[in-house]
Each structure stands twice: as structure tokens, then as C-alpha cells.
Motif scaffolding. Structure first.
Motif, PDB file in Angstrom:
ATOM      1  N   THR A   1     -77.314  -4.838  50.450  1.00 12.43           N
ATOM      2  CA  THR A   1     -76.760  -3.542  50.794  1.00 12.43           C
ATOM      3  C   THR A   1     -76.430  -2.756  49.538  1.00 12.43           C
ATOM      4  O   THR A   1     -76.226  -3.312  48.466  1.00 12.43           O
ATOM      5  N   GLU A   2     -76.343  -1.413  49.698  1.00 13.43           N
ATOM      6  CA  GLU A   2     -76.146  -0.540  48.547  1.00 13.43           C
ATOM      7  C   GLU A   2     -74.834  -0.807  47.828  1.00 13.43           C
ATOM      8  O   GLU A   2     -74.737  -0.660  46.612  1.00 13.43           O
ATOM      9  N   ASP A   3     -73.775  -1.196  48.568  1.00 10.02           N
ATOM     10  CA  ASP A   3     -72.505  -1.408  47.902  1.00 10.02           C
ATOM     11  C   ASP A   3     -72.562  -2.590  46.952  1.00 10.02           C
ATOM     12  O   ASP A   3     -71.765  -2.680  46.018  1.00 10.02           O
ATOM     13  N   THR A   4     -73.499  -3.518  47.141  1.00  9.86           N
ATOM     14  CA  THR A   4     -73.638  -4.650  46.222  1.00  9.86           C
ATOM     15  C   THR A   4     -74.657  -4.373  45.127  1.00  9.86           C
ATOM     16  O   THR A   4     -74.787  -5.163  44.196  1.00  9.86           O
ATOM     17  N   LEU A   5     -75.383  -3.244  45.221  1.00  7.81           N
ATOM     18  CA  LEU A   5     -76.454  -2.951  44.259  1.00  7.81           C
ATOM     19  C   LEU A   5     -76.030  -1.957  43.178  1.00  7.81           C
ATOM     20  O   LEU A   5     -76.820  -1.647  42.296  1.00  7.81           O
ATOM     21  N   HIS A   6     -74.801  -1.479  43.246  1.00  7.08           N
ATOM     22  CA  HIS A   6     -74.365  -0.451  42.307  1.00  7.08           C
ATOM     23  C   HIS A   6     -74.552  -0.904  40.864  1.00  7.08           C
ATOM     24  O   HIS A   6     -75.071  -0.162  40.025  1.00  7.08           O
ATOM     25  N   GLY A   7     -74.147  -2.134  40.559  1.00  8.75           N
ATOM     26  CA  GLY A   7     -74.288  -2.635  39.195  1.00  8.75           C
ATOM     27  C   GLY A   7     -75.734  -2.739  38.759  1.00  8.75           C
ATOM     28  O   GLY A   7     -76.063  -2.483  37.586  1.00  8.75           O
ATOM     29  N   ASP A   8     -76.639  -3.085  39.680  1.00  8.45           N
ATOM     30  CA  ASP A   8     -78.059  -3.215  39.345  1.00  8.45           C
ATOM     31  C   ASP A   8     -78.676  -1.852  39.036  1.00  8.45           C
ATOM     32  O   ASP A   8     -79.464  -1.709  38.096  1.00  8.45           O
ATOM     33  N   TRP A   9     -78.332  -0.844  39.851  1.00 13.90           N
ATOM     34  CA  TRP A   9     -78.839   0.506  39.588  1.00 13.90           C
ATOM     35  C   TRP A   9     -78.332   1.006  38.230  1.00 13.90           C
ATOM     36  O   TRP A   9     -79.091   1.613  37.457  1.00 13.90           O
ATOM     37  N   THR A  10     -77.046   0.784  37.952  1.00 13.03           N
ATOM     38  CA  THR A  10     -76.462   1.257  36.699  1.00 13.03           C
ATOM     39  C   THR A  10     -77.110   0.564  35.505  1.00 13.03           C
ATOM     40  O   THR A  10     -77.407   1.204  34.478  1.00 13.03           O
ATOM     41  N   ARG A  11     -77.335  -0.730  35.623  1.00 12.04           N
ATOM     42  CA  ARG A  11     -78.005  -1.466  34.535  1.00 12.04           C
ATOM     43  C   ARG A  11     -79.403  -0.906  34.291  1.00 12.04           C
ATOM     44  O   ARG A  11     -79.834  -0.717  33.153  1.00 12.04           O
ATOM     45  N   LEU A  12     -80.111  -0.603  35.377  1.00 11.57           N
ATOM     46  CA  LEU A  12     -81.466  -0.050  35.246  1.00 11.57           C
ATOM     47  C   LEU A  12     -81.429   1.304  34.546  1.00 11.57           C
ATOM     48  O   LEU A  12     -82.232   1.571  33.639  1.00 11.57           O
TER      49      LEU A  12
END
Length: 522
Positions: A20-31
């Protein structure tokens, strides 16, 4: 490029698994950081298309509330220009196109600066945008456009693959009558809301009755809509009825319907709310207000799946999923004899508690961004932002009225800020940037004016700093002041950058970027 590929691989793996998007925030930011971290960009965003709007999934150098704002191409000419450009879209320093982030940074982006963007596509279909802003002229001149364009094309391809995997997974789930009609939800930061969304995803595909409880103003109605949208009944009606607003002598007729002549004044036949919700979901708001005399009839409907309209001699089958909503403690109401215990247990098949806003301060910036964008459109201004002190005041307040209080507080604050600029003609509003300060919010027991940054060393510019500044160009004087202020806070916090960012009231990523520009970091 290797770090970008690693970050992209990890993100794609998690997207394909359905995280889910709430768990992906860190991955998007790292990218995003791997894409722009080596550039001299002071602000950058990674946006993805969500139906007909662009939604930021990661921001660097911008307030976090930007992630809560939707961006529509027809309202933002620069974003539209990027979306239409086949390659890297660079804007000249004197471009008259308004910058969508103007007013969201302390610096005025309408002045000379460097701005570019690149569209993320699947063929001719827009999947998202990458934007970069530098606060200096030609600040992005050394950027490797070929490498950025190659990364953007690869990211677009991966987003398409992830979307196809998500579509396949959804179609398979629908074939199994599981997780049908999953609607997009707000992407939360806080653990309490993440737990609620996980529980919602678990119960939504079932036909279990749900008792949704929480304080007034927490957003129970929005959660009920999400439950319906993510259920296999999403193609059917969602009927909402406020039990407290129904006249007691008409409640039975409103819920179950009546035949013509069933009682005095029944001049025509009427379908009740249960019949209108057949094949869908019935939301019983303020269910604790139902009179005791009617509760056995509601219990019978839930047990038998049948209603009997007033004046009718036969029962009618209905297929309805119940979501009962209350801000009362129904267990206490049962003990007090004001609510039937058997009905309570029937409604409470799966309880969901919506946490109050004071227990999830991490979500305030996202909610604030959403409400600020609503008010920006309503008032017809170019942008609407919170200064650091106002954001700190929102986070510190306990919000007894919860999300509804936050919404109304920001609406009033925006109107007050506009009222302070009465000289603005209506025709010029679209160029106006409103900045909300604590005195606009007018929160109880909060300072009404922006206060100095905490810490003795930062309470005011020293005489030396002020006298030096008088002999320098504005930009150089500003840089010197920022450099000394950051150094003073770093020294006071033993070189703890996170603590320094909190004291200065800015995003930690923005602080690191400013520090690099000022030569305080490598």
C-alpha cells in the motif's frame, strides 16, 4: 545510476507485491533522491497520475503537505507544458508561466531561477512527472539531460509494468470475489491509520456488519465510503441515513417503507432505505439514537434478511450490508439499558475504531495540504501555504473537533489571510500567494504572531550580523544569515541535523539542501 537502479528495483518489487502507498513513502523518496540528489535542485517532486490528477508521491525541499495536494494539468500551465514535451522541458528564467510551487518555499519562485521537468510515459499515455527547481540562475545547467531522460523512460516503463501487475492482481481478486472494487484511499503517515486501513482491507470484501465508531469529526463517513468502494458491492448503491435526524414517528416508514394508506398522510407508496440499498450498503449513521421500540424490528431485518413495509401483508427479501456508525460507547449504552444487547452484538460483528486526530499528528500535514488546495481553488488564488510557525501550531494543537475542526480552521484562516489583502482586485487574485501564520489560525492558547526560533542563539540577529548585512547584496546577506543561524543551531544540538530541522521548523531534506548550497555540507 547504480543507486537509482537499486532503488527502482526495490520499488518495483514492492509495487508488484501490492504494498500500500502508506508503506511505500520511503521507497518513493529514496528513488527521487537517487534521481536528483547529485544535482543542485533546491526543490523536486515525483508525481504519478491518479485518475485525472497528478499526485506527488515524493517531495524533496518542499513542505510535506504538498503530498496531500492534487495537481490538475488544466490549472498548472508549467505542468501541462512538461506533460506535452517529448523530452526535457526547460523553462527560461523569464517565463511568465506560473510555477505550481510558487509560495510553498520561502523564496519567491516567480523570480529568476532554473526550472525543468520530464514526463513519465507509457507510449502517449502520461503516467507521471518529475520536476526540479533551483533557486539560482542556471542552477541546473550541469545536469546530464541524457541520463535524466533515460532514467525517466526507465521509470515510466517500470510504472507501466507495476500498473499491469496491479491490474492483473485486481482482476484475479475480482474473479475470486475478493478485494473487488478497491478504491484509492488517502495515504497516511501514522501507524494508527495504517492499522485501520489494513483492518478495513480485511473486512471490506466480506458481508460482515461493521460497527464504525470514533469521536465526532474523525472522518467516519469517509471510512464508510471506502468500505463500500472496496467491497464486492461497490457497483450497488451506498445509502446513508442519519438516524438522529429522523422524526421518531416516521423512522419505521423511512427505514422499511410503507404502502399507500398505511397511516394518516401516507398518500402514496414509499420505498424505505433498506429497499433503496438492496444489492449494496446501508450506512446507519448515529445508530445509537434509534429508539428502543424500533430496535427489535431492525434486529429482525438483520437476522432474516427481510423487511415488511408498513401496510403490507408480505415480507420482501433484501440483500444489504450494514455499516453502523456511532460516536457513542454502545457497550455502555447496553449496560445502561438504552440499547439492546442482541442488536449490539449483531451490528458489532467487526468493529472498526477511527482514531482521533490527536493520536495521529503525522497525518496533519497531508490533511492540511488537501484542505489548503480546496481553499486555494475556492478563493481563486495562485497558492496557499502555511508558514513554519503555523504548521508547528497545527501539530501542537489537540484538535478536540478532529479532522472537521482542522478543515474549518484552515478555511477560516485562508479567508482571514485574504481579508488582510483587501486591496487585491478580483482579477489579480490568481496571482496572489497567501501565507497563513498562527494569528490567521486563531487556535486557542496559541501565540497570535510568529515567534522567534527557540534557543537563545537564534532569538534575534546579532548586531554584527545586522551591520554586516547592510553592506552586502540581498542574496549574499540572506545566505550569510542562514549560514550563521544553521551553524548556531547545529552547535546547540551537537551537530544533530534532525533536531536542528525541528527547531528551525523546516523539512529535514530541505535543510540538507540549503546547507549544501551554503557550503555547510559536502
Amino acid at each position: 545510476m547504480t543507486s537509482f537502479l537499486d532503488a527502482l528495483r526495490d520499488l518495483l518489487a514492492r509495487l508488484s507485491k501490492g504494498d500500500t502507498e502508506d508503506t511505500l513513502h520511503g521507497d518513493w523518496t529514496r528513488l527521487l533522491h537517487t534521481l536528483v540528489g547529485e544535482t543542485r535542485a533546491d526543490a523536486s517532486t515525483l508525481m504519478v497520475m491518479d485518475q485525472d490528477v497528478l499526485r506527488p508521491v515524493a517531495v524533496l525541499g518542499l513542505p510535506d503537505d504538498v503530498r496531500g495536494r492534487p495537481f490538475r494539468l488544466q490549472e498548472h500551465p508549467r505542468l501541462a507544458a512538461i506533460a506535452a514535451h517529448p523530452s526535457i522541458c526547460r523553462f527560461p528564467p523569464d517565463s511568465d508561466l506560473p510555477d505550481p510551487f510558487d509560495g510553498l518555499l520561502d523564496e519567491d519562485l516567480s523570480q529568476v531561477h532554473d526550472c525543468l521537468g520530464v514526463a513519465l510515459r507509457d507510449g502517449d499515455r502520461l503516467l507521471g512527472l518529475l520536476t526540479l527547481d533551483a533557486l539560482t540562475v542556471q542552477g541546473l545547467s550541469s545536469l546530464d539531460e541524457d541520463q535524466l531522460l533515460a532514467a525517466a523512460r526507465l521509470l515510466g516503463t517500470c510504472l507501466r509494468v507495476a500498473e499491469q501487475l496491479s491490474t492483473t492482481r485486481r482482476q484475479l481478486s475480482e474473479a475470486l470475489e475478493d478485494e473487488q472494487g478497491k478504491a484509492p484511499l488517502q495515504h497516511w503517515h501514522s501507524p494508527p491509520m495504517s492499522r485501520l486501513m489494513n483492518a478495513l482491507s480485511l473486512v471490506a470484501p466480506t458481508d460482515m456488519s461493521v460497527l464504525l465508531h470514533g469521536e465526532t469529526g474523525v472522518g467516519k463517513e469517509a471510512v464508510a465510503r471506502a468500505l463500500h468502494a472496496r467491497s464486492h458491492r461497490h457497483g450497488g448503491p451506498l445509502v446513508q441515513v442519519n438516524c438522529a435526524a429522523l422524526p421518531e414517528h416516521l423512522i419505521e416508514s423511512e427505514l422499511f417503507g410503507h404502502r399507500r394508506g398505511a397511516f394518516s398522510g401516507a398518500m402514496s407508496e414509499r420505498r424505505g432505505h433498506f429497499a433503496m440499498a438492496d444489492g449494496g450498503t446501508l450506512m446507519l449513521d448515529e445508530v445509537g439514537e434509534l429508539p428502543l421500540a424500533l430496535q427489535p424490528k431492525l434486529l429482525r431485518v438483520l437476522q432474516e434478511g427481510e423487511i415488511q413495509p408498513l401496510g403490507s401483508e408480505r415480507a420482501i427479501r433484501v440483500d444489504v450490508r450494514i455499516i453502523a456508525v456511532t460516536n457513542r460507547d454502545l457497550a455502555s449504552e447496553v449496560e445502561a439499558g438504552r440499547f439492546r444487547e442482541d442488536l449490539y452484538h449483531r451490528l458489532n460483528a467487526f468493529p472498526l475504531a477511527v482514531p482521533p486526530l490527536r493520536e495521529r499528528p503525522e497525518d496533519i500535514s497531508l490533511l492540511a495540504g488537501h484542505f489548503l488546495e480546496d481553499n486555494r481553488i475556492r478563493l481563486g488564488v495562485a497558492n496557499l501555504r502555511l508558514d513554519a510557525h503555523a504548521m508547528a501550531a497545527l501539530t501542537a494543537w489537540q484538535w478536540p473537533g478532529n479532522v472537521r475542526e482542522l478543515e474549518h480552521t484552515l478555511a477560516r484562516a485562508a479567508l482571514r489571510a485574504l481579508g488582510e489583502q483587501r486591496a487585491i482586485h478580483s482579477a489579480a487574485r490568481h496571482q496572489t500567494i497567501l501565507r497563513l501564520s498562527p494569528h490567521h489560525l486563531a487556535l486557542p492558547n496559541q501565540p497570535t504572531e510568529a515567534m522567534p526560533v527557540s534557543g537563545e542563539t537564534a532569538s534575534a540577529p546579532s548586531e554584527a550580523m545586522t551591520s554586516d548585512a547592510l553592506n552586502l547584496p540581498l542574496r549574499e546577506a540572506t545566505d550569510n544569515f542562514q549560514r550563521r543561524l544553521i551553524q548556531a543551531h547545529l552547535a546547540a544540538n551537537a551537530d544533530n541535523w534532525a533536531a536542528t530541522a525541528r527547531e528551525l521548523g523546516i523539512d529535514a531534506g530541505n535543510l540538507h539542501r540549503v546547507a549544501r548550497r551554503l557550503g555547510l555540507k559536502d
